[in-house]
Design a protein around this motif. Structure first.
Motif, PDB file in Angstrom:
ATOM      1  N   VAL A   1      61.824  65.642  69.403  1.00  0.00           N
ATOM      2  CA  VAL A   1      62.895  65.953  70.347  1.00  0.00           C
ATOM      3  C   VAL A   1      63.956  64.857  70.281  1.00  0.00           C
ATOM      4  O   VAL A   1      65.160  65.132  70.173  1.00  0.00           O
ATOM      5  CB  VAL A   1      62.339  66.073  71.785  1.00  0.00           C
ATOM      6  CG1 VAL A   1      63.467  66.216  72.789  1.00  0.00           C
ATOM      7  CG2 VAL A   1      61.383  67.246  71.881  1.00  0.00           C
ATOM      8  N   TYR A   2      63.514  63.610  70.280  1.00  0.00           N
ATOM      9  CA  TYR A   2      64.419  62.465  70.229  1.00  0.00           C
ATOM     10  C   TYR A   2      65.209  62.468  68.917  1.00  0.00           C
ATOM     11  O   TYR A   2      66.430  62.373  68.900  1.00  0.00           O
ATOM     12  CB  TYR A   2      63.583  61.194  70.363  1.00  0.00           C
ATOM     13  CG  TYR A   2      64.335  59.902  70.122  1.00  0.00           C
ATOM     14  CD1 TYR A   2      65.155  59.350  71.113  1.00  0.00           C
ATOM     15  CD2 TYR A   2      64.204  59.235  68.901  1.00  0.00           C
ATOM     16  CE1 TYR A   2      65.829  58.165  70.880  1.00  0.00           C
ATOM     17  CE2 TYR A   2      64.873  58.050  68.668  1.00  0.00           C
ATOM     18  CZ  TYR A   2      65.689  57.514  69.655  1.00  0.00           C
ATOM     19  OH  TYR A   2      66.359  56.351  69.433  1.00  0.00           O
ATOM     20  N   ARG A   3      64.484  62.645  67.810  1.00  0.00           N
ATOM     21  CA  ARG A   3      65.105  62.564  66.485  1.00  0.00           C
ATOM     22  C   ARG A   3      66.122  63.679  66.274  1.00  0.00           C
ATOM     23  O   ARG A   3      67.106  63.520  65.543  1.00  0.00           O
ATOM     24  CB  ARG A   3      64.014  62.637  65.412  1.00  0.00           C
ATOM     25  CG  ARG A   3      64.476  62.445  63.979  1.00  0.00           C
ATOM     26  CD  ARG A   3      65.005  61.045  63.770  1.00  0.00           C
ATOM     27  NE  ARG A   3      65.548  60.879  62.423  1.00  0.00           N
ATOM     28  CZ  ARG A   3      66.767  61.260  62.062  1.00  0.00           C
ATOM     29  NH1 ARG A   3      67.555  61.846  62.936  1.00  0.00           N
ATOM     30  NH2 ARG A   3      67.202  61.074  60.833  1.00  0.00           N
ATOM     31  N   SER A   4      65.880  64.817  66.931  1.00  0.00           N
ATOM     32  CA  SER A   4      66.771  65.961  66.724  1.00  0.00           C
ATOM     33  C   SER A   4      68.157  65.713  67.319  1.00  0.00           C
ATOM     34  O   SER A   4      69.078  66.479  67.075  1.00  0.00           O
ATOM     35  CB  SER A   4      66.164  67.224  67.348  1.00  0.00           C
ATOM     36  OG  SER A   4      66.205  67.142  68.760  1.00  0.00           O
ATOM     37  N   LEU A   5      68.271  64.650  68.102  1.00  0.00           N
ATOM     38  CA  LEU A   5      69.569  64.364  68.717  1.00  0.00           C
ATOM     39  C   LEU A   5      70.403  63.407  67.867  1.00  0.00           C
ATOM     40  O   LEU A   5      71.507  63.028  68.269  1.00  0.00           O
ATOM     41  CB  LEU A   5      69.370  63.758  70.114  1.00  0.00           C
ATOM     42  CG  LEU A   5      68.513  64.611  71.067  1.00  0.00           C
ATOM     43  CD1 LEU A   5      68.268  63.880  72.370  1.00  0.00           C
ATOM     44  CD2 LEU A   5      69.181  65.952  71.331  1.00  0.00           C
ATOM     45  N   PHE A   6      69.864  63.020  66.706  1.00  0.00           N
ATOM     46  CA  PHE A   6      70.583  62.081  65.847  1.00  0.00           C
ATOM     47  C   PHE A   6      70.922  62.733  64.511  1.00  0.00           C
ATOM     48  O   PHE A   6      70.326  63.740  64.120  1.00  0.00           O
ATOM     49  CB  PHE A   6      69.739  60.820  65.623  1.00  0.00           C
ATOM     50  CG  PHE A   6      69.658  59.962  66.855  1.00  0.00           C
ATOM     51  CD1 PHE A   6      70.529  58.897  67.039  1.00  0.00           C
ATOM     52  CD2 PHE A   6      68.722  60.243  67.845  1.00  0.00           C
ATOM     53  CE1 PHE A   6      70.456  58.118  68.183  1.00  0.00           C
ATOM     54  CE2 PHE A   6      68.652  59.470  68.990  1.00  0.00           C
ATOM     55  CZ  PHE A   6      69.515  58.404  69.170  1.00  0.00           C
TER      56      PHE A   6
ATOM     57  N   VAL B   1      74.193  62.531  67.957  1.00  0.00           N
ATOM     58  CA  VAL B   1      75.027  63.733  67.862  1.00  0.00           C
ATOM     59  C   VAL B   1      74.746  64.720  68.987  1.00  0.00           C
ATOM     60  O   VAL B   1      75.260  65.831  68.988  1.00  0.00           O
ATOM     61  CB  VAL B   1      74.830  64.453  66.506  1.00  0.00           C
ATOM     62  CG1 VAL B   1      75.362  63.603  65.376  1.00  0.00           C
ATOM     63  CG2 VAL B   1      73.369  64.805  66.280  1.00  0.00           C
ATOM     64  N   GLY B   2      73.936  64.315  69.960  1.00  0.00           N
ATOM     65  CA  GLY B   2      73.631  65.221  71.060  1.00  0.00           C
ATOM     66  C   GLY B   2      72.949  66.475  70.544  1.00  0.00           C
ATOM     67  O   GLY B   2      71.997  66.409  69.783  1.00  0.00           O
ATOM     68  N   LEU B   3      73.496  67.628  70.943  1.00  0.00           N
ATOM     69  CA  LEU B   3      72.888  68.882  70.509  1.00  0.00           C
ATOM     70  C   LEU B   3      73.525  69.384  69.214  1.00  0.00           C
ATOM     71  O   LEU B   3      73.352  70.550  68.841  1.00  0.00           O
ATOM     72  CB  LEU B   3      73.025  69.931  71.607  1.00  0.00           C
ATOM     73  CG  LEU B   3      72.281  69.585  72.911  1.00  0.00           C
ATOM     74  CD1 LEU B   3      72.534  70.639  73.983  1.00  0.00           C
ATOM     75  CD2 LEU B   3      70.780  69.435  72.667  1.00  0.00           C
ATOM     76  N   GLY B   4      74.254  68.489  68.548  1.00  0.00           N
ATOM     77  CA  GLY B   4      74.973  68.880  67.331  1.00  0.00           C
ATOM     78  C   GLY B   4      74.090  69.549  66.291  1.00  0.00           C
ATOM     79  O   GLY B   4      74.499  70.537  65.669  1.00  0.00           O
TER      80      GLY B   4
ATOM     81  N   MET C   1      72.389  74.365  63.315  1.00  0.00           N
ATOM     82  CA  MET C   1      71.383  75.357  62.951  1.00  0.00           C
ATOM     83  C   MET C   1      71.954  76.760  62.933  1.00  0.00           C
ATOM     84  O   MET C   1      71.608  77.576  62.092  1.00  0.00           O
ATOM     85  CB  MET C   1      70.263  75.343  64.000  1.00  0.00           C
ATOM     86  CG  MET C   1      69.065  74.529  63.643  1.00  0.00           C
ATOM     87  SD  MET C   1      67.879  74.645  64.976  1.00  0.00           S
ATOM     88  CE  MET C   1      67.315  76.318  64.771  1.00  0.00           C
ATOM     89  N   PHE C   2      72.823  77.020  63.903  1.00  0.00           N
ATOM     90  CA  PHE C   2      73.299  78.390  64.039  1.00  0.00           C
ATOM     91  C   PHE C   2      74.583  78.638  63.255  1.00  0.00           C
ATOM     92  O   PHE C   2      75.082  79.755  63.228  1.00  0.00           O
ATOM     93  CB  PHE C   2      73.487  78.740  65.518  1.00  0.00           C
ATOM     94  CG  PHE C   2      72.181  78.754  66.259  1.00  0.00           C
ATOM     95  CD1 PHE C   2      71.365  79.873  66.213  1.00  0.00           C
ATOM     96  CD2 PHE C   2      71.751  77.637  66.971  1.00  0.00           C
ATOM     97  CE1 PHE C   2      70.146  79.878  66.866  1.00  0.00           C
ATOM     98  CE2 PHE C   2      70.532  77.645  67.629  1.00  0.00           C
ATOM     99  CZ  PHE C   2      69.727  78.772  67.582  1.00  0.00           C
ATOM    100  N   SER C   3      75.140  77.579  62.642  1.00  0.00           N
ATOM    101  CA  SER C   3      76.342  77.805  61.841  1.00  0.00           C
ATOM    102  C   SER C   3      76.045  77.681  60.350  1.00  0.00           C
ATOM    103  O   SER C   3      76.773  78.222  59.534  1.00  0.00           O
ATOM    104  CB  SER C   3      77.441  76.821  62.256  1.00  0.00           C
ATOM    105  OG  SER C   3      76.955  75.502  62.192  1.00  0.00           O
ATOM    106  N   ASP C   4      74.947  77.009  60.008  1.00  0.00           N
ATOM    107  CA  ASP C   4      74.589  76.847  58.604  1.00  0.00           C
ATOM    108  C   ASP C   4      74.116  78.188  58.020  1.00  0.00           C
ATOM    109  O   ASP C   4      73.287  78.865  58.617  1.00  0.00           O
ATOM    110  CB  ASP C   4      73.465  75.802  58.509  1.00  0.00           C
ATOM    111  CG  ASP C   4      73.065  75.522  57.072  1.00  0.00           C
ATOM    112  OD1 ASP C   4      73.188  74.355  56.678  1.00  0.00           O
ATOM    113  OD2 ASP C   4      72.626  76.456  56.373  1.00  0.00           O
ATOM    114  N   ASP C   5      74.682  78.537  56.864  1.00  0.00           N
ATOM    115  CA  ASP C   5      74.375  79.844  56.272  1.00  0.00           C
ATOM    116  C   ASP C   5      72.897  80.005  55.946  1.00  0.00           C
ATOM    117  O   ASP C   5      72.287  81.037  56.243  1.00  0.00           O
ATOM    118  CB  ASP C   5      75.193  80.034  54.984  1.00  0.00           C
ATOM    119  CG  ASP C   5      76.522  80.701  55.286  1.00  0.00           C
ATOM    120  OD1 ASP C   5      76.707  81.109  56.457  1.00  0.00           O
ATOM    121  OD2 ASP C   5      77.358  80.788  54.375  1.00  0.00           O
ATOM    122  N   ALA C   6      72.330  78.963  55.314  1.00  0.00           N
ATOM    123  CA  ALA C   6      70.923  79.049  54.906  1.00  0.00           C
ATOM    124  C   ALA C   6      70.034  79.252  56.127  1.00  0.00           C
ATOM    125  O   ALA C   6      69.096  80.048  56.100  1.00  0.00           O
ATOM    126  CB  ALA C   6      70.515  77.785  54.158  1.00  0.00           C
TER     127      ALA C   6
END
Lengths: 462, 302
Positions: free
Chosen positions: A55-60, A68-71, A76-81
């Protein structure tokens, strides 16, 4: 977890003691701690801590330095793959558990009253025991493109070829400058219209240039090995005649666009007369390559050689190509897990009171009605457990996709667990993104975790 | 409702026969029974076909594999050869990988059973503060996907020198096997009659003796289910092995996975390799069907 409980209950059947303990006579606390310590240490270090860390690492960001916060979740939802992976996961979660459960239900009900039902169940359940890797190799072979290796295509091609004649001259083309031009989709059409009264190379000498003659090249030797020599089409009253032939003399010496020497006839070719886009007449070339079209209809039409003449031999379905790869892999999953559904449902079925079914039958209900109105509703709780279990299982599907999808369609077959693997350990490493996918997977199973906990709490309260 | 009326009418006609069920249903069962049997046989053959295909492919020479499909074996059964298996036995990479797999699977299974039993017993029969709370935590961890732990544990193992070691793989499998083990065994142990434990206690048995001499033997069926389930789970795992196992001597799933990249040219290696890797799970499956079924039924949530 009602299935786990069911098993536990099954094991302890007939051995009900008093309620589990308020502790057996004065255990010292440090003893309890010693008993619990190994489990709690392992769970803490390798399960709980990783959740927190993820959870912590996913914010970087990828490097781990920039917050990067929830970046990453946005990415995830904009990347085509990953969008492909999400879409495929939705297909997986909807289709695979439903089909497996439906098949399991059908098998469980059908085998119930068959004496060798157990043997059948053993066969269908067996794939559960083998690894997804082995299953993947098995199905990689089943789906192999080559009809002489993959059984799926072997069956498909032989069915296809019984219904559709193979093309007479795959790969053949008109001689360049012969007046025949590609007209889309693999067909060829003459540049100019044919006129009644005109015929092919009526004068056997001299280049004809007539649009009714159809000189082709690039015909496979094997397709004309037994062909007759091409004949010059004779004019016939009320007909437009011409010849289709292989305008190529072996060893050289032939003149282009002229039927000379022993150039081979192309028999069985379909010739269409087209006016304003519509086919007005059609003919098939004879053994000597000649054909005749009715002049009253074909006059002023252009001649077209439809693509069906030249289609490559049918090689079957590209099961593992980008379009079909996900359904194909889901098929292999169903092969593995329908047995699981069947066994659980059969256990549930055994608990359905016989008298209820018999009573319905005596009342005149047909087998289908008994199934629809009594069996399925009574099995509903089991069916839900099976569906939910399979859904959780399918969310994390990785091995089958990784093994069955060939490199070329791996992107089209992408699923979240595969993307997570690629993002974390593959070629395009981004641990921030990988952690975000991991947390997303965890979030998806949280409702099940909640239901489990609530059920346990309820049982405790009883 | 025509079927119902029809059944009633025929029932009236066939009154002479003592009919427990409507005649129509029995007729359907008779005639439909044949079709049903044929259908089930076909389904069973269909289900067997993929595996049989791989098996027969493993028994054909590379040349035969390249030229024609495995079903040609039925036309010319003489073509069968065990050469592929012979070559596989000399293939040190694949044979070594089987040993690695065993070296991972056996300890990971034993550890889960032992550690899970200890904790399950403590949760069932010992009194300590926060017992129910701790147990809820364990139950909550049941559905945690292994994927969540891949990156963090890789870092953790890297820091302590366990990354790409057999010990690391064993620990990972043990940890993720524990929630189910504790859950299953706690529920099972809790049903041991209190009198039994109290009698043993009165005889002067200590906590450890109670555990090894009374609780573990009584827990046999649950421990068998758990052990078989965990054994197959670890034996068949590829993902965790792919990340955490020593790439120099990988377990069999990883060794074969590396071969899959050249799929098509090496079916003579892959097919027998896959079969050899399946032998142990299949033996376990056929030998311990009942325990396996209950284990899988209980543990598939993982």
């Amino acid at each position: 977890m009602s299935d786990a409980e069911a098993v536990a209950r099954h094991h302890r059947a007939g051995r009900r003691g008093k309620r589990a303990g308020r502790g057996v006579t004065g255990t010292r606390r440090w003893v309890a701690a010693v008993f619990l310590l190994p489990a709690l240490v392992l769970l803490g270090a390798l399960v709980v801590y990783p959740i927190v860390f993820s959870v912590y690492r996913s914010l970087f960001d990828a490097s781990g330095d920039g917050f990067v916060g929830l970046g990453n979740y946005g990415a995830m939802f904009s990347d085509d793959a990953i969008r492909t992976a999400l879409r495929n996961n939705v297909i997986w979660v909807v289709v695979a558990p439903t089909v497996s459960t439906a098949l399991g239900l059908i098998f469980a009900v059908l085998t119930e009253r068959i004496r060798w039902g157990t043997a059948f169940k053993l066969v269908v359940f067996m794939p559960m025991a083998i690894s997804m890797l082995a299953a993947g190799i098995i199905f990689r072979l089943v789906y192999d493109q080559a009809p002489e290796r993959g059984v799926a295509n072997a069956v498909w091609v032989s069915v296809h070829d019984t219904f559709a004649e193979p093309a007479p001259f795959p790969g053949a083309k008109p001689r360049p400058n012969s007046g025949l031009r590609p007209s889309g989709g693999g067909a060829f059409t003459t540049k100019s219209a044919v006129r009644a009264g005109a015929s092919g190379s009526s004068a056997s000498s001299g280049p004809s240039g007539s649009s009714a003659d159809l000189p082709l090249v690039a015909v496979r030797q094997s397709d004309v090995r037994d062909a007759k020599p091409a004949a010059v089409a004779q004019p016939q009253p009320g007909k437009i005649t011409g010849t289709a032939w292989l305008d190529f003399t072996r060893g050289g010496g032939g003149r282009p666009k002229v039927i000379d020497g022993n150039e081979k006839a192309l028999a069985g070719l379909t010739v269409e007369a087209v006016k304003g886009g519509a086919v007005v007449a059609s003919a098939t070339t004879a053994a000597d390559g000649t054909y005749a079209l009715p002049a009253d209809k074909a006059d002023g039409a252009r001649l077209r050689l439809p693509a069906a003449n030249f289609a490559e031999a049918y090689h079957g379905v590209d099961w593992l190509g980008p379009a079909l790869v996900t359904p194909a892999i889901i098929g292999s999953y169903v092969w593995m897990w329908a047995g699981f559904a069947m066994v659980l449902i059969a256990a549930g079925l055994a608990a359905v009171p016989r008298e209820l079914l018999e009573a319905a039958r005596v009342d005149g209900a047909g087998e289908w009605q008994v199934f629809r109105r009594i069996t399925v509703p009574l099995l509903a709780p089991v069916l839900v457990v099976v569906l939910v279990t399979l859904m959780i299982n399918v969310l994390k599907i990785f091995d089958l996709v990784y093994i069955i999808a060939p490199g070329s369609s791996l992107r089209s077959a992408n699923v979240l667990a595969l993307q997570l693997f690629q993002s974390s350990f593959g070629t395009d490493v981004d641990e921030g993104l990988g952690s975000a996918i991991a947390v997303f997977l965890l979030l998806l199973v949280l409702p099940v975790m909640y239901v489990n906990l609530r059920r346990i709490r309820k049982e405790r309260a009883r | 409702m025509t079927t119902v009326e029809g059944a009633a009418a025929e029932g009236a006609v066939g009154r002479a026969v003592p009919a427990k069920r409507p005649l129509a249903t029995r007729l359907a069962a008779r005639t439909g029974g044949g079709a049903l049997r044929v259908f089930l046989v076909l389904v069973a053959l269909f289900w067997l076909m993929p595996t049989v295909g791989l098996l027969l492919s493993s028994l054909r020479s590379p040349q035969q594999i390249a030229e024609s499909g495995w079903w040609q074996v039925f036309a010319r059964p003489a073509g069968i050869t065990f050469d592929n298996y012979g070559r596989l036995l000399e293939n040190e990479k694949v044979m070594g990988s089987l040993l690695t797999t065993a070296a991972i699977t056996v300890p990971a299974t034993v550890l889960v059973v032992v550690i899970g039993s200890l904790a399950g017993y403590a949760f069932a029969w010992m009194d300590f503060p926060g017992r129910d709370g701790w147990f809820m935590v364990v139950v909550g961890l049941l559905v945690v996907p292994v994927q969540v732990a891949l990156i963090p544990v890789a870092k953790l193992f890297g820091a302590v020198g366990l990354f790409e070691t057999t010990a690391g793989v064993i620990l990972f499998h043990t940890a993720f096997g524990l929630p189910f083990a504790v859950f299953l065994l706690r529920n099972f142990f809790a049903e041991i009659p209190r009198e039994l434990l109290e009698a043993a206690r009165l005889d002067g048995a200590g906590e450890l003796r109670l555990f090894t001499r009374v609780v573990m033997p009584l827990g046999g069926p649950a421990i068998a289910s758990l052990g078989i389930f965990q054994f197959l789970w670890v034996w068949n795992d590829m993902l965790i092995a792919l990340i955490f196992a020593d790439s120099g001597s990988p377990p069999v799933t990883v060794a074969l996975q590396q071969e899959v990249r050249q799929f098509g040219n090496n079916i003579d290696v892959l097919a027998p390799g896959a079969f050899v890797s399946m032998v142990v799970p299949l033996i376990v499956f056929f030998a311990f069907q009942r325990q396996f079924v209950s284990g899988v039924m209980a543990g598939a949530v993982k």
